[in-house]
Design an enzyme around this catalytic site. Structure first.
Site, short mmCIF file in Angstrom:
data_model
loop_
_atom_site.label_atom_id
_atom_site.label_comp_id
_atom_site.label_asym_id
_atom_site.label_seq_id
_atom_site.Cartn_x
_atom_site.Cartn_y
_atom_site.Cartn_z
N GLU A 93 -2.70 0.23 -4.21
CA GLU A 93 -2.43 -0.99 -3.46
C GLU A 93 -2.57 -2.22 -4.35
O GLU A 93 -3.27 -2.21 -5.35
CB GLU A 93 -3.36 -1.10 -2.25
CG GLU A 93 -4.82 -1.02 -2.58
CD GLU A 93 -5.71 -1.05 -1.35
OE1 GLU A 93 -5.39 -1.77 -0.39
OE2 GLU A 93 -6.74 -0.35 -1.36
N ASP A 135 0.86 -1.19 0.00
CA ASP A 135 0.00 0.00 0.00
C ASP A 135 0.90 1.23 0.00
O ASP A 135 1.64 1.48 0.96
CB ASP A 135 -0.89 -0.02 1.25
CG ASP A 135 -2.03 0.98 1.18
OD1 ASP A 135 -2.11 1.71 0.18
OD2 ASP A 135 -2.83 1.02 2.13
#
Length: 358
Positions: free
Chosen positions: A108, A13
């Site tokens: 992500e 992420d």
């Protein structure tokens, strides 16, 4: 018969992606609260730096509200082409380690590194090396969650943000889930979390204590998912690129929205995400659909089909704006919006949605 190997899943992420790119490229912005977006009266924050988040500035927040919360906030116009170029760098790094890459959203992705291309022994070391390469090659930081399934890996990536990593082993998974608030669980939005609280479910332990029959009675088809994740179970594989019949993107808001400007801004963001995939894959469709989920979970869609494919970002934005306009102002709060392009021209749609398209 030998049992299958325990999966090694990494959830990467990026940290405040848009805002971090802007701070990287403009040293005078470093350490200052930055919002990517427009400060106009009807403007909306697209992304916020960590310095801005400390003041409660978040994406989808009206710009006037953001400035009220943080008078020192600096607005920067988005530069989508720059973000797209950086996204390609990051995706190329991932591909050096595994072909099992599943983009989740703009910032992500899941990586299955059970059998990684570099033959690195542990997923922890793999994640550490990937993060170091992202920093070296892009000047940006990323956080990582490492575990034996996707649900736990995604939860883990939040534990050491920004610029950190956290692992959940098979030995600790079920017990760790019990300690967490259910509001953090993927698939449990604000409305569902509030409903669970009314039913006495606030933690993973509370959720595990409810029978499957109880969950079915109160949550219908989602019951099996809640029952499994309360025990740290998730059998979903990491799905890499595959033939697509449509391209879509959706977002769940941090709160139920009623202001037309905020709702429209959310739809346009989704349209931009979808367009980035269409443009990169050179796959174009004739049908545009806008999805809306209300606070009570009632869901509707509005679609429009064209004689020829939608071949420009502005055309997609215009169609999406018109479709969401059919339900504005809303009768009740809206918790989720999405945009999908389908009915592709023959031969289109073979490439995956880019990891960080905009």
């Amino acid at each position: 018969m030998n049992a299958p190997p325990v999966r090694k899943i990494i959830h990467i992420d990026m940290d405040a992606f848009y805002a971090s790119v802007e701070q990287r490229d403009a040293p005078e912005l470093r350490g200052r609260p930055v919002a990517v977006g427009y400060a106009a009266a009807r403007g909306v924050v697209a992304a916020a730096s960590y310095e801005a988040r400390r003041f409660g500035v978040r994406s989808a927040l009206p710009s006037v509200t953001a400035l009220r919360r943080c008078p020192e906030l600096v607005f920067v116009r988005p530069r989508f082409e720059v973000y797209k170029a950086v996204s390609r760098q990051i995706h190329a790094i991932f591909a050096d380690y595994t072909e099992l890459i599943q983009p989740l959203s703009l910032d992500e992705a899941y990586l299955d590194v059970t059998a990684n291309r570099r033959e690195i022994e542990t997923a922890w070391a793999t994640a550490k090396e990937i993060r170091a390469r992202i920093l070296e090659e892009t000047g940006l930081t990323a956080s990582a969650g490492i575990s034996y399934n996707k649900f736990l890996a995604k939860l883990a990536s939040d534990q050491r943000k920004p610029n950190g990593q956290f692992a959940v082993t098979p030995e600790m998974g079920a017990a760790w889930v019990e300690t967490l608030p259910v509001a953090r669980f993927h698939g449990v939005g604000p409305v569902t979390a509030a409903k669970m609280k009314r039913l006495g479910i606030e933690t993973g332990a509370d959720l595990r204590g409810k029978s499957l029959d109880f969950l079915r009675a109160h949550f219908g088809s989602a019951a099996e998912w809640y029952h499994a994740i309360a025990r740290g179970q998730d059998d979903r594989p990491v799905n890499p690129s595959r033939e697509r019949k449509s391209s879509g993107s959706e977002t769940t808001f941090d709160r139920d929205l009623t202001e037309p400007a905020e709702i429209e801004a959310g739809v346009l963001r989704m349209a931009d995400e979808v367009w980035e995939w269409c443009d990169r894959a050179q796959a174009f469709g004739r049908t545009v659909t806008v999805k809306v989920k209300f606070a009570d979970f009632r869901q509707i869609t509005r679609s429009k089909s064209f004689a020829t494919v939608v071949r420009s970002q502005e055309a997609l934005r215009t169609a999406s704006r018109e479709l969401i306009g059919l339900v504005l102002p809303p009768e009740k709060g809206i918790r989720l919006v999405g945009v999908t392009v389908s009915n592709f021209a023959e031969g289109g749609g073979s490439e995956a949605l880019p990891l960080f398209g905009t």
